[in-house]
Motif scaffolding. Structure first.
Motif, short mmCIF file in Angstrom:
data_model
loop_
_atom_site.label_atom_id
_atom_site.label_comp_id
_atom_site.label_asym_id
_atom_site.label_seq_id
_atom_site.Cartn_x
_atom_site.Cartn_y
_atom_site.Cartn_z
N HIS A 18 0.85 -1.19 0.00
CA HIS A 18 0.00 0.00 0.00
C HIS A 18 0.88 1.23 0.00
CE1 HIS A 18 -3.21 -2.74 1.05
NE2 HIS A 18 -2.44 -3.21 2.01
N TYR A 19 0.58 2.14 -0.90
CA TYR A 19 1.15 3.47 -0.80
C TYR A 19 0.08 4.34 -0.18
CZ TYR A 19 4.78 1.74 -3.87
OH TYR A 19 5.82 1.02 -4.40
N ARG A 20 0.43 5.55 0.15
CA ARG A 20 -0.55 6.43 0.79
C ARG A 20 -1.80 6.54 -0.08
NH1 ARG A 20 2.21 11.76 2.41
NH2 ARG A 20 3.80 10.27 3.02
N GLY A 21 -2.89 6.01 0.40
CA GLY A 21 -4.16 6.14 -0.31
C GLY A 21 -4.24 5.36 -1.60
N PHE A 22 -3.38 4.37 -1.75
CA PHE A 22 -3.36 3.65 -3.02
C PHE A 22 -2.81 2.25 -2.79
CE2 PHE A 22 -0.52 2.51 -6.63
CZ PHE A 22 -1.50 2.22 -7.54
N THR A 23 -3.54 1.26 -3.27
CA THR A 23 -3.09 -0.11 -3.10
C THR A 23 -2.47 -0.59 -4.41
OG1 THR A 23 -4.77 -0.56 -1.45
CG2 THR A 23 -3.82 -2.45 -2.58
#
Lengths: 273, 307
Positions: free
Chosen positions: B14-19
């Motif tokens: 997971h990146y910030r606000g994004f999988t």
């Protein structure tokens, strides 16, 4: 062969190829020569030897120029390769991140040291060949060379820190200019203003010498201008630096070398590509 | 010793606000060539970065050649991995030979091995020119050469054939076939489907951070269960009506031509039924099996809801 050596060699080769080494060496040599021969003219015949005069004028020049050169060389050392995509490939090799930073530092440090020593050294030899040279003068000039190299290395580390903090090359360039202005120009002005306002009287005024040491550029200036008796008397900085041990200036420079590099490593170590 | 070159278990990133990866399970055996397909942003490059230890996983377990790749001890592991990044870039001023020598040193390999690789990818003639003058195809070949340094046990190739003309592409795959023959495991990501069909052992299709399918080509066809189309040319309306009467789904129906959609399992039954009709009634019969594109679209399309 050790990856550190390979990376360092890569940086040195890049510096040679894009003429950076030649340009920086030439620039420093020309400026040093101009300062050495013309800069002493307004001073007229003074008691101090020609080399001693050069030390004063050269250190006043390199305090601005060397940090700028070092930052120019390194502000994009990491972010630039990240943007180009060369960093990802490099780190896919059996190279650890501290080896990468160390190798880059050795390469850049060698480039800058070469430019400084050869550039200033050539000028020093030329000046010494034409004017009077005292023992003190030679010692002061040697100290100037060493501390100039150290100052350059400090700002290589600062450049790395900049290049690991930002995500884009252009941001790094902007930040480098800001950092240069802050550390080299504005810090001194602020101190001077403080000194004028307080007359050096109260706590703040008395803290000025210590505050000078907290800045690498000022530490460099103190080291060169108050370190040797002859230079100190000629530069007129003896009063400000008189009670500050030469050692503390070196400690400051060393601290400024180690801390930014250490921070760079701590951040880069955890960085995800 | 396990036989797996790569093991991924419920890997998430997971990146910030994004999988980027939402639970990927994938095992690649030693010596296997696996193609990784997926639209842009499906997670192919993220997966490669994880395998190289450039990025840490948010959750899950990763083993590359039996080792976790993102630890400080994994530096030595990367000596056995060759990597070709998407849009490979080299420092512009250096010559191809200098670059390859440097990479060979980093992998502890002799210069001579780099020189022979230049020959192997057909760059020996251009090796002493600066890479900034290289064409895309030459850069890509230099990229392959650096990935092959030290005969790696695992090759990770991120869209390696973009920008290569068909001849070079053939040569490229010939080299990969050699490598596979020597026992190298190869993971190759691509969105050029047709060239992968015949060359890879298995095909994994990624869709929005998940593995939508992973199977052999035949297996993918079976899994997708896409209908086979049969086009029947007939002599007139009468026959056309008889053809269309069958249990199959009729796609188009005219006096001269009927098109049927058949589940793969029913294909033979339909052909048998049609062949029992009088010869002259049916003029021609064409069978269209679904293309790999159709299969890919089924599993990997952004608009697909089958995942």
């Amino acid at each position: 062969m050790n990856p550190i050596v390979t990376i360092a060699g890569r940086e040195i080769r890049a510096g040679l190829r894009n003429r950076w080494v030649v340009a920086a060496t030439g620039l420093l040599a020309v400026l040093a020569l101009v300062l050495g021969f013309l800069g002493s003219a307004p001073a007229g015949e003074v008691d101090a030897g020609a080399l001693t005069v050069s030390v004063v004028s050269l250190s006043s020049l390199s305090i601005y120029l060397l940090p700028l050169l070092a930052l120019l060389l390194t502000y994009d050392a990491l972010v630039g390769e990240l943007e180009d995509g060369t960093l990802m490939l490099l780190l896919a090799y059996p190279v650890s991140r501290w080896q990468l930073i160390t190798g880059k530092f050795i390469g850049h440090a060698a480039i800058l040291a070469f430019a400084t020593i050869v550039g200033f050294g050539l000028a020093g030899v030329a000046i010494a060949a034409t004017g009077s040279v005292g023992d003190q003068g030679v010692r002061a000039f040697a100290a100037l060379l060493i501390s100039s190299v150290a100052l350059g290395w400090v700002f290589i580390g600062v450049g790395y820190l900049i290049s690991v903090l930002v995500r884009e090359r252009s941001t790094a360039a902007g930040l480098a200019v800001v950092v240069w202005l802050l550390l080299v120009v504005l810090y001194d002005m602020a101190l001077l203003a403080t000194l004028t306002a307080t007359g050096g009287e109260n706590i703040i005024g008395q803290a000025v010498p210590a505050l000078l040491l907290l800045n690498p550029a000022d530490a460099y200036r103190l080291f060169n201008l108050s370190g040797l008796a002859e230079v100190a008397s000629f530069s007129g900085l003896g009063a400000a630096g008189g009670d500050i041990a030469l050692g503390w200036a070196l400690v400051s420079l060393l601290g400024w070398l180690v801390v930014p590099l250490g921070l760079t490593w701590l951040i880069f170590r955890r960085r995800e590509l | 010793m396990s036989e797996n070159a790569i093991e991924l278990q419920s890997v998430e990133k997971h990146y910030r606000g994004f999988t980027a990866l939402g639970g990927v399970d994938l095992t690649i055996e030693r010596g296997e060539m696996l193609a990784l397909l997926g639209h842009n942003g499906a997670g192919k490059t993220t997966l490669m970065k994880i395998l190289l230890g450039l990025t840490r996983v948010s959750a899950g377990r990763v083993r590359v050649l039996e080792q976790p790749p993102a630890t400080s001890g994994a530096v030595a592991l990367r000596a056995h991995i060759g990597f070709l990044p998407e849009n490979v870039v080299f420092a512009g001023g250096m010559t191809g030979r200098e670059i390859l020598h440097m990479f060979a040193r980093l992998k502890g390999q002799p210069r001579a091995s780099a020189d022979s690789l230049l020959e192997r990818v057909g760059l020996a003639g251009a090796a002493d020119g600066p890479v900034r003058t290289y064409s895309k195809g030459m850069r890509q070949r230099l990229g392959l050469a650096q990935a092959l340094i030290g005969s790696p046990r695992l090759l990770l190739l991120d869209e390696p054939t973009t920008g290569l003309d068909p001849t070079l592409r053939q040569a490229f795959y010939a080299i990969l076939a050699d490598m596979q023959h020597e026992g190298t495991t190869i993971l190759i990501s691509s969105h050029v489907l047709t060239e992968l069909e015949t060359r890879t052992d298995r095909i994994a299709i990624m869709n929005r951070g998940k593995l939508a399918a992973c199977n052999t080509l035949d297996g993918l066809y079976r899994e997708a269960g896409l209908p086979v189309r049969v086009r029947v040319e007939v002599d007139g309306a009468d026959t056309a009506a008889r053809v269309a009467q069958g249990p199959e789904c009729v796609l188009t129906h005219s006096d001269r031509r009927v098109e049927l959609a058949i589940a793969p399992a029913d294909k033979l039954a339909t052909i048998r039924r049609l062949s029992q009709m009088e010869d002259h009634r049916i003029r021609d019969l064409q069978v269209f099996t679904p293309s790999l594109d159709a299969v890919y679209d089924h599993f990997g399309s952004v608009r697909s809801t089958s995942v």
